[in-house]
Design a protein around this motif. Structure first.
Motif, mmCIF file in Angstrom:
data_model
loop_
_atom_site.group_PDB
_atom_site.id
_atom_site.type_symbol
_atom_site.label_atom_id
_atom_site.label_comp_id
_atom_site.label_asym_id
_atom_site.label_seq_id
_atom_site.Cartn_x
_atom_site.Cartn_y
_atom_site.Cartn_z
ATOM 1 N N ILE A 55 -21.564 -24.997 28.015
ATOM 2 C CA ILE A 55 -22.942 -25.407 27.756
ATOM 3 C C ILE A 55 -23.143 -25.577 26.247
ATOM 4 C CG2 ILE A 55 -25.384 -24.763 27.907
ATOM 5 C CD1 ILE A 55 -24.636 -23.101 30.422
ATOM 6 N N ARG A 56 -23.629 -26.736 25.857
ATOM 7 C CA ARG A 56 -23.872 -27.019 24.453
ATOM 8 C C ARG A 56 -25.234 -26.479 24.014
ATOM 9 N NH1 ARG A 56 -22.275 -31.848 26.496
ATOM 10 N NH2 ARG A 56 -24.223 -32.859 25.915
ATOM 11 N N PRO A 57 -25.380 -26.182 22.725
ATOM 12 C CA PRO A 57 -26.639 -25.600 22.227
ATOM 13 C C PRO A 57 -27.884 -26.426 22.546
ATOM 14 C CG PRO A 57 -24.943 -25.446 20.546
ATOM 15 C CD PRO A 57 -24.363 -26.266 21.669
ATOM 16 N N GLU A 58 -27.747 -27.745 22.611
ATOM 17 C CA GLU A 58 -28.932 -28.568 22.887
ATOM 18 C C GLU A 58 -29.446 -28.400 24.323
ATOM 19 O OE1 GLU A 58 -25.382 -31.556 22.942
ATOM 20 O OE2 GLU A 58 -25.991 -29.822 21.755
ATOM 21 N N HIS A 59 -28.679 -27.718 25.173
ATOM 22 C CA HIS A 59 -29.110 -27.453 26.547
ATOM 23 C C HIS A 59 -29.602 -26.011 26.727
ATOM 24 C CE1 HIS A 59 -27.753 -31.369 27.670
ATOM 25 N NE2 HIS A 59 -26.513 -31.102 27.330
ATOM 26 N N LEU A 60 -29.921 -25.363 25.606
ATOM 27 C CA LEU A 60 -30.413 -23.996 25.623
ATOM 28 C C LEU A 60 -31.703 -23.894 24.833
ATOM 29 C CD1 LEU A 60 -27.046 -22.206 24.738
ATOM 30 C CD2 LEU A 60 -28.153 -22.212 26.991
ATOM 31 N N SER A 61 -32.603 -23.080 25.320
ATOM 32 C CA SER A 61 -33.838 -22.779 24.602
ATOM 33 C C SER A 61 -33.977 -21.259 24.565
ATOM 34 C CB SER A 61 -35.032 -23.423 25.315
ATOM 35 O OG SER A 61 -36.233 -23.052 24.682
ATOM 36 N N LEU A 62 -34.027 -20.688 23.363
ATOM 37 C CA LEU A 62 -34.131 -19.239 23.228
ATOM 38 C C LEU A 62 -35.507 -18.780 23.696
ATOM 39 C CD1 LEU A 62 -32.871 -16.564 22.204
ATOM 40 C CD2 LEU A 62 -33.879 -17.082 19.973
ATOM 41 N N LEU A 63 -35.519 -17.847 24.662
ATOM 42 C CA LEU A 63 -36.769 -17.294 25.187
ATOM 43 C C LEU A 63 -37.076 -15.922 24.609
ATOM 44 C CD1 LEU A 63 -36.401 -18.177 28.988
ATOM 45 C CD2 LEU A 63 -37.728 -19.413 27.249
ATOM 46 N N ALA A 64 -36.036 -15.104 24.380
ATOM 47 C CA ALA A 64 -36.275 -13.731 23.915
ATOM 48 C C ALA A 64 -34.985 -13.108 23.411
ATOM 49 C CB ALA A 64 -36.838 -12.877 25.056
ATOM 50 N N GLU A 65 -35.160 -12.059 22.599
ATOM 51 C CA GLU A 65 -34.056 -11.209 22.161
ATOM 52 C C GLU A 65 -34.407 -9.781 22.573
ATOM 53 O OE1 GLU A 65 -31.821 -9.615 18.098
ATOM 54 O OE2 GLU A 65 -33.200 -11.320 17.959
ATOM 55 N N ALA A 66 -33.456 -9.076 23.143
ATOM 56 C CA ALA A 66 -33.704 -7.677 23.497
ATOM 57 C C ALA A 66 -34.049 -6.913 22.224
ATOM 58 C CB ALA A 66 -32.482 -7.073 24.175
ATOM 59 N N PRO A 67 -35.045 -6.027 22.277
ATOM 60 C CA PRO A 67 -35.486 -5.343 21.061
ATOM 61 C C PRO A 67 -34.487 -4.330 20.516
ATOM 62 C CG PRO A 67 -36.687 -4.534 22.975
ATOM 63 C CD PRO A 67 -35.862 -5.698 23.439
ATOM 64 N N ASP A 68 -33.627 -3.835 21.370
ATOM 65 C CA ASP A 68 -32.678 -2.809 20.944
ATOM 66 C C ASP A 68 -31.248 -3.247 21.214
ATOM 67 O OD1 ASP A 68 -34.750 -0.864 20.333
ATOM 68 O OD2 ASP A 68 -35.008 -0.686 22.509
ATOM 69 N N GLU A 69 -30.346 -2.697 20.426
ATOM 70 C CA GLU A 69 -28.927 -2.881 20.685
ATOM 71 C C GLU A 69 -28.573 -2.022 21.905
ATOM 72 O OE1 GLU A 69 -25.711 -3.320 17.418
ATOM 73 O OE2 GLU A 69 -25.826 -1.192 17.909
ATOM 74 N N LEU A 70 -27.800 -2.576 22.809
ATOM 75 C CA LEU A 70 -27.408 -1.866 24.023
ATOM 76 C C LEU A 70 -25.923 -1.539 23.950
ATOM 77 C CD1 LEU A 70 -29.361 -4.110 26.540
ATOM 78 C CD2 LEU A 70 -30.072 -1.917 25.575
ATOM 79 N N ARG A 71 -25.522 -0.441 24.590
ATOM 80 C CA ARG A 71 -24.123 0.004 24.533
ATOM 81 C C ARG A 71 -23.607 0.337 25.915
ATOM 82 N NH1 ARG A 71 -23.066 3.565 19.273
ATOM 83 N NH2 ARG A 71 -24.488 2.494 17.889
ATOM 84 N N TYR A 72 -22.295 0.235 26.034
ATOM 85 C CA TYR A 72 -21.635 0.819 27.201
ATOM 86 C C TYR A 72 -20.300 1.380 26.757
ATOM 87 C CZ TYR A 72 -18.480 -3.204 27.790
ATOM 88 O OH TYR A 72 -17.534 -4.171 27.607
ATOM 89 N N ASP A 73 -19.847 2.400 27.474
ATOM 90 C CA ASP A 73 -18.551 3.019 27.240
ATOM 91 C C ASP A 73 -17.571 2.535 28.296
ATOM 92 O OD1 ASP A 73 -19.092 4.846 25.030
ATOM 93 O OD2 ASP A 73 -20.369 5.923 26.444
ATOM 94 N N LEU A 74 -16.348 2.300 27.855
ATOM 95 C CA LEU A 74 -15.292 1.997 28.809
ATOM 96 C C LEU A 74 -14.966 3.250 29.614
ATOM 97 C CD1 LEU A 74 -12.769 0.028 26.566
ATOM 98 C CD2 LEU A 74 -14.146 -0.911 28.422
ATOM 99 N N PRO A 75 -14.544 3.084 30.868
ATOM 100 C CA PRO A 75 -14.039 4.247 31.595
ATOM 101 C C PRO A 75 -12.788 4.781 30.892
ATOM 102 C CG PRO A 75 -14.316 2.347 33.060
ATOM 103 C CD PRO A 75 -14.534 1.870 31.656
ATOM 104 N N ASP A 76 -12.559 6.083 30.993
ATOM 105 C CA ASP A 76 -11.424 6.716 30.304
ATOM 106 C C ASP A 76 -10.109 5.985 30.546
ATOM 107 O OD1 ASP A 76 -13.144 8.582 29.281
ATOM 108 O OD2 ASP A 76 -12.583 10.162 30.697
ATOM 109 N N GLU A 77 -9.898 5.502 31.770
ATOM 110 C CA GLU A 77 -8.611 4.864 32.088
ATOM 111 C C GLU A 77 -8.421 3.510 31.405
ATOM 112 O OE1 GLU A 77 -11.381 3.799 35.564
ATOM 113 O OE2 GLU A 77 -10.976 5.584 34.374
ATOM 114 N N LEU A 78 -9.497 2.923 30.873
ATOM 115 C CA LEU A 78 -9.379 1.633 30.185
ATOM 116 C C LEU A 78 -9.336 1.770 28.663
ATOM 117 C CD1 LEU A 78 -11.735 -0.668 32.288
ATOM 118 C CD2 LEU A 78 -9.243 -0.480 32.373
#
Length: 166
Positions: A64-87
């Protein structure tokens, strides 16, 4: 850095792309045998801001090229996830314990023909549009809470985008 808890989080950007029917783009990764679906996301390059990274990742993963996107929102906070121990230690050359992500919501303004996952460096084997409420049930289990947080961050904008139902 020997302890897994000492490893840093990989800086990333994520993109929720919603179509005119208020469905979200999801793809199945090429490198996974799981029946898991995910939204476009990837690392932020040195010197790159998160929005630029999100738009770049969308192009690299969906065509998808940028001209086919319209920014609606940005999440207010940075989000995180941890990998499972085995990964931990197996992914990303063992440099990261998980990801810290900036998420963006885009309206897809193009046509289906503007999506082509057969990119120069393909990451998805297939794609589809999905109901946003289904996202946490489609992703790998260790990212479920992350997807719930993304949905919560964009809930109001998604409801406005959907408009009244007939």
């Amino acid at each position: 850095m020997n302890a897994l808890s000492d490893l840093p989080y990989r800086p990333c950007a994520g993109a929720m792309i919603v179509n005119r029917a208020s469905q979200v783009f999801v793809g199945q990764r090429l490198d996974s045998t799981l029946e898991a679906w995910q939204m476009p996301q990837g690392g932020i390059d040195d010197g790159e801001d998160a929005l630029t990274a999100a738009i770049r990742e969308i192009g690299e993963e969906t065509g998808i090229r940028p001209e086919h996107l319209s920014l609606l929102a940005e999440a207010p906070d940075e989000l995180r996830y941890d990998l499972p121990d085995e990964l931990i230690g197996k992914l990303w050359k063992g440099k990261w314990r998980g990801q810290r992500q900036r998420w963006f919501l885009f309206a897809f303004t193009g046509e289906e023909s503007d999506i082509d996952i057969r990119t120069a460096h393909p990451e998805f084997r297939s794609w589809k549009w999905s109901d946003p409420a289904e996202l946490p049930h489609m992703i790998v289990p260790f990212k479920r809470a992350l997807y719930e947080a993304v949905l919560a961050a964009f809930d109001q904008v998604l409801r406005q985008h959907a408009g009244p139902k007939p």
